[in-house]
Design an enzyme around this catalytic site. Structure first.
Site, PDB file in Angstrom:
ATOM      1  N   GLU A  90     -19.373  23.141 -14.208  1.00 34.31           N
ATOM      2  CA  GLU A  90     -19.708  21.788 -14.694  1.00 34.31           C
ATOM      3  C   GLU A  90     -18.869  20.728 -13.992  1.00 34.31           C
ATOM      4  OE1 GLU A  90     -20.858  22.019 -19.250  1.00 34.31           O
ATOM      5  OE2 GLU A  90     -19.337  23.471 -18.744  1.00 34.31           O
ATOM      6  N   HIS A 107     -39.990  23.917  -9.727  1.00 34.03           N
ATOM      7  CA  HIS A 107     -40.016  23.121 -10.968  1.00 34.03           C
ATOM      8  C   HIS A 107     -39.283  23.828 -12.106  1.00 34.03           C
ATOM      9  CE1 HIS A 107     -43.417  20.852  -9.070  1.00 34.03           C
ATOM     10  NE2 HIS A 107     -43.710  22.045  -8.605  1.00 34.03           N
ATOM     11  N   ASN A 137     -17.169  28.944 -21.789  1.00 31.08           N
ATOM     12  CA  ASN A 137     -17.908  27.863 -21.127  1.00 31.08           C
ATOM     13  C   ASN A 137     -17.723  27.871 -19.606  1.00 31.08           C
ATOM     14  OD1 ASN A 137     -18.827  26.835 -23.569  1.00 31.08           O
ATOM     15  ND2 ASN A 137     -17.000  25.566 -23.834  1.00 31.08           N
ATOM     16  N   SER A 166       0.828  -1.212   0.000  1.00 28.68           N
ATOM     17  CA  SER A 166       0.000   0.000   0.000  1.00 28.68           C
ATOM     18  C   SER A 166       0.861   1.260   0.000  1.00 28.68           C
ATOM     19  CB  SER A 166      -0.922   0.001   1.223  1.00 28.68           C
ATOM     20  OG  SER A 166      -0.187  -0.216   2.410  1.00 28.68           O
ATOM     21  N   GLN A 190      -7.283  -2.251   4.043  1.00 32.77           N
ATOM     22  CA  GLN A 190      -6.265  -1.445   3.357  1.00 32.77           C
ATOM     23  C   GLN A 190      -6.889  -0.659   2.189  1.00 32.77           C
ATOM     24  OE1 GLN A 190      -2.099  -2.846   2.916  1.00 32.77           O
ATOM     25  NE2 GLN A 190      -2.621  -3.068   0.756  1.00 32.77           N
ATOM     26  N   LYS A 218      -8.331   3.686   2.206  1.00 35.88           N
ATOM     27  CA  LYS A 218      -7.702   5.009   2.206  1.00 35.88           C
ATOM     28  C   LYS A 218      -7.866   5.823   0.922  1.00 35.88           C
ATOM     29  CE  LYS A 218      -4.138   2.875   4.759  1.00 35.88           C
ATOM     30  NZ  LYS A 218      -5.117   1.856   4.978  1.00 35.88           N
ATOM     31  N   LYS A 253     -17.020  30.821 -28.028  1.00 31.60           N
ATOM     32  CA  LYS A 253     -17.547  30.209 -26.809  1.00 31.60           C
ATOM     33  C   LYS A 253     -16.801  30.636 -25.547  1.00 31.60           C
ATOM     34  CE  LYS A 253     -20.192  27.317 -26.202  1.00 31.60           C
ATOM     35  NZ  LYS A 253     -20.277  25.881 -26.390  1.00 31.60           N
ATOM     36  N   TYR A 282      -9.129  -6.691  12.642  1.00 28.40           N
ATOM     37  CA  TYR A 282      -8.569  -6.187  11.381  1.00 28.40           C
ATOM     38  C   TYR A 282      -8.607  -7.253  10.296  1.00 28.40           C
ATOM     39  CZ  TYR A 282      -5.327  -4.382   7.917  1.00 28.40           C
ATOM     40  OH  TYR A 282      -4.775  -3.952   6.734  1.00 28.40           O
TER      41      TYR A 282
HETATM   42  N1  ARG Z   1      -1.072  -1.410   5.082  1.00 26.51           N
HETATM   43  C1  ARG Z   1      -2.014  -1.891   6.026  1.00 26.51           C
HETATM   44  C2  ARG Z   1      -3.331  -1.120   5.873  1.00 26.51           C
HETATM   45  O1  ARG Z   1      -3.331  -0.108   5.260  1.00 26.51           O
HETATM   46  C3  ARG Z   1      -1.510  -1.689   7.396  1.00 26.51           C
HETATM   47  C4  ARG Z   1      -2.031  -2.650   8.415  1.00 26.51           C
HETATM   48  C5  ARG Z   1      -1.544  -3.998   8.142  1.00 26.51           C
HETATM   49  N2  ARG Z   1      -1.836  -4.898   9.207  1.00 26.51           N
HETATM   50  C6  ARG Z   1      -1.704  -6.223   9.056  1.00 26.51           C
HETATM   51  N3  ARG Z   1      -1.982  -6.934  10.071  1.00 26.51           N
HETATM   52  N4  ARG Z   1      -1.352  -6.749   7.915  1.00 26.51           N
HETATM   53  O2  ARG Z   1      -4.369  -1.506   6.357  1.00 26.51           O
END
Ligand code: ARG
Length: 468
Positions: free
Chosen positions: A289, A155, A284, A22, A321, A324, A282, A316
């Site tokens: 938009e 309307h 725009n 990640s 992951q 984000k 034009k 978890y």
């Molecule tokens: N890169 C992981 C995430 O964004 C971090 C947490 C990883 N934890 C694990 N037990 N593999 O979620």
């Protein structure tokens, strides 16, 4: 070898390395990761896992890493998987054995929850500032236009005369609620996940409340397992952004309509307009938009996160992951949208005369004619509605608007003793606007009250931000 690699006999396939990592996107969290690690190290010192020298060594090592990242001298490697392991690996490279002590009483599960939570809170505050700035701009425009007549619509058809200032304050009312939604999301995310460790807490007796307060939270989270499994704080932010962007999209739609030749109520300044590659004439409204269009991705990001989390068992799971990128995207989208909407409004030309001309179409004063009959002749509103309906038909057959017609043309449709002079005054468009003076109405005095209310609220909010 991976930080977690000892129990593996074979090394990881390159394909998995690519799939699993990640770092390409969670490097955005480097500042929060370093801040969290410093607070964690302080906590470890408090429970005597680290000596003062070790604490200082870790803290200054982390400072060096922050500098390296900010100056572009840090090499992010796929092999280090994520921001947490990248920083930890570099720390041990820099300061040696002591670096290996930092991950005591901590897991990446509470570490990532913390980093992401800190990010959401910081960006929440940034967005709050931008919303207040936009509210200020709109309120300033409104205060110049409390008597500027425009057709109010339902309307998308002409309905009743309102003021442009009143319309701007309608936008402000939505934005104030948006702002409060961000504020309450921030208030709710006041628990620190750090020290939850993998899922069950740690064996080191760490003082989680101390670490929480060091990081600016009110308290440590109540339940370790919930806090490494929850992304409620990110959902709250995604939702607040989605609603904000829905409002911005509606404002953008009105600006697009108003800047068309059919309306010509406003003109975007050249700085915030675009041209056509084939049609030289034009100009725009691309800004508006795009603002309208960009709401879509923020709704998608909210749905994506809900879908990722739905059905996950505690605690978890690696699915998380995926939490984000959508949030980062929503935050960046909302920030640039607020900035460019504010800048476009500050430079917008407003064409009062065209708004006034459009008020003379669509019989905007028809309701007032009915209200007049109710008030002066005690006619039931439903009957008055029928009488005015006939007047509208007459006006249309003459190709005239009720605001322009000579009232003698309607005389046979109205009660015989009607006072045409009083009626003429009643039907004046400005008078119609000013007559709607109930709380929250369009009368200039009411719009002024709304402006006053917002200005004093803005002062309170800005003062409370200064003392934070
Ligand atoms: N890169 C992981 C995430 O964004 C971090 C947490 C990883 N934890 C694990 N037990 N593999 O979620």
């Amino acid at each position: 070898m991976k930080l977690w690699g000892t129990r593996f006999a074979k090394s990881q396939s390159e394909l998995l390395e690519l799939f699993n990592a990640s770092i390409d996107f969670d490097k955005t969290l480097y500042k929060q990761d370093i801040k969290g690690s410093k607070a964690h190290a302080l906590g470890l010192f408090k429970i005597k896992i680290l000596t003062k020298e070790e604490l200082d060594c870790i803290t200054s090592g982390l400072d060096v890493i922050q500098k390296e990242i900010e100056e572009g001298n840090f090499t992010f490697k796929l092999a280090h998987e994520d921001i947490h392991m990248s920083i930890e690996t570099r720390l041990t490279e820099l300061i040696g054995e002591v670096g290996k002590k930092l991950h005591t009483a901590r897991s990446r599960n509470d570490q990532v929850a913390l980093d992401f939570s800190l990010y959401c809170n910081e960006e929440n505050i940034n967005l709050q500032h931008l919303i207040l700035e936009l509210i200020t701009t709109l309120t300033n425009i409104a205060s110049l236009h409390t008597s500027t007549l425009m057709p109010g619509m339902t309307h998308l058809q002409h309905a009743q005369p309102i003021s442009f200032g009143f319309h701007m304050m309608a936008w402000v009312a939505s934005l104030k609620k948006d702002y409060l939604r961000f504020k309450s999301a921030l208030e709710r995310n006041d628990e620190c996940p750090l020290g939850s460790a993998a899922l069950a807490g740690s064996v080191y007796g760490n003082d989680r409340d101390f670490v929480a307060k060091t990081l600016g939270y009110k308290r440590a989270s109540m339940n370790a397992m919930e806090s490494v499994s929850s992304r409620d704080f990110a959902l709250d932010l995604d939702y607040a952004i989605a609603v904000l962007m829905m409002h911005i999209s509606r404002m953008a739609e009105e600006l697009i309509l108003w800047s068309s030749y059919e309306f010509k109520f406003v003109t975007f300044s050249d700085e915030y307009s675009t041209g056509s590659s084939i049609m030289p004439q034009k100009k725009n409204p691309d800004v508006a938009e795009l603002l309208r269009g960009k709401s879509g991705r923020t709704f998608g990001n909210l749905m994506a996160l809900l879908t990722i989390l739905k059905g996950l068992p505690l605690a978890y799971n690696k699915d998380m992951q995926e939490d984000k990128e959508g949030v980062f995207d929503s935050v960046e989208t909302a920030k640039i949208s607020l900035l460019i909407l504010d800048a476009s409004l500050k430079t917008l030309s407003i064409h009062k005369e065209n708004m006034l001309a459009m008020c003379q179409k669509g019989h905007l004063n028809a309701t007032d004619l009915a209200d007049f009959l109710v008030k002066t002749h005690g006619i039931a509103f439903r009957d008055a509605h029928h009488i005015v309906g006939r007047c509208v038909l007459r006006a249309e057959s003459l190709g005239l608007d009720l605001s322009k017609i000579d009232l003698h043309e309607l005389k046979d449709l109205l009660p015989s003793d009607v006072d045409l002079k009083a009626l003429k005054e009643t039907l004046d468009l400005k008078a119609c606007m000013e007559r709607r003076d109930t709380l929250g109405g369009t009368a200039s005095s009411q719009t002024a009250l709304q402006i006053d209310e917002i200005n004093s609220w803005l002062r309170c909010e800005q003062d409370s931000k200064k003392t934070l």
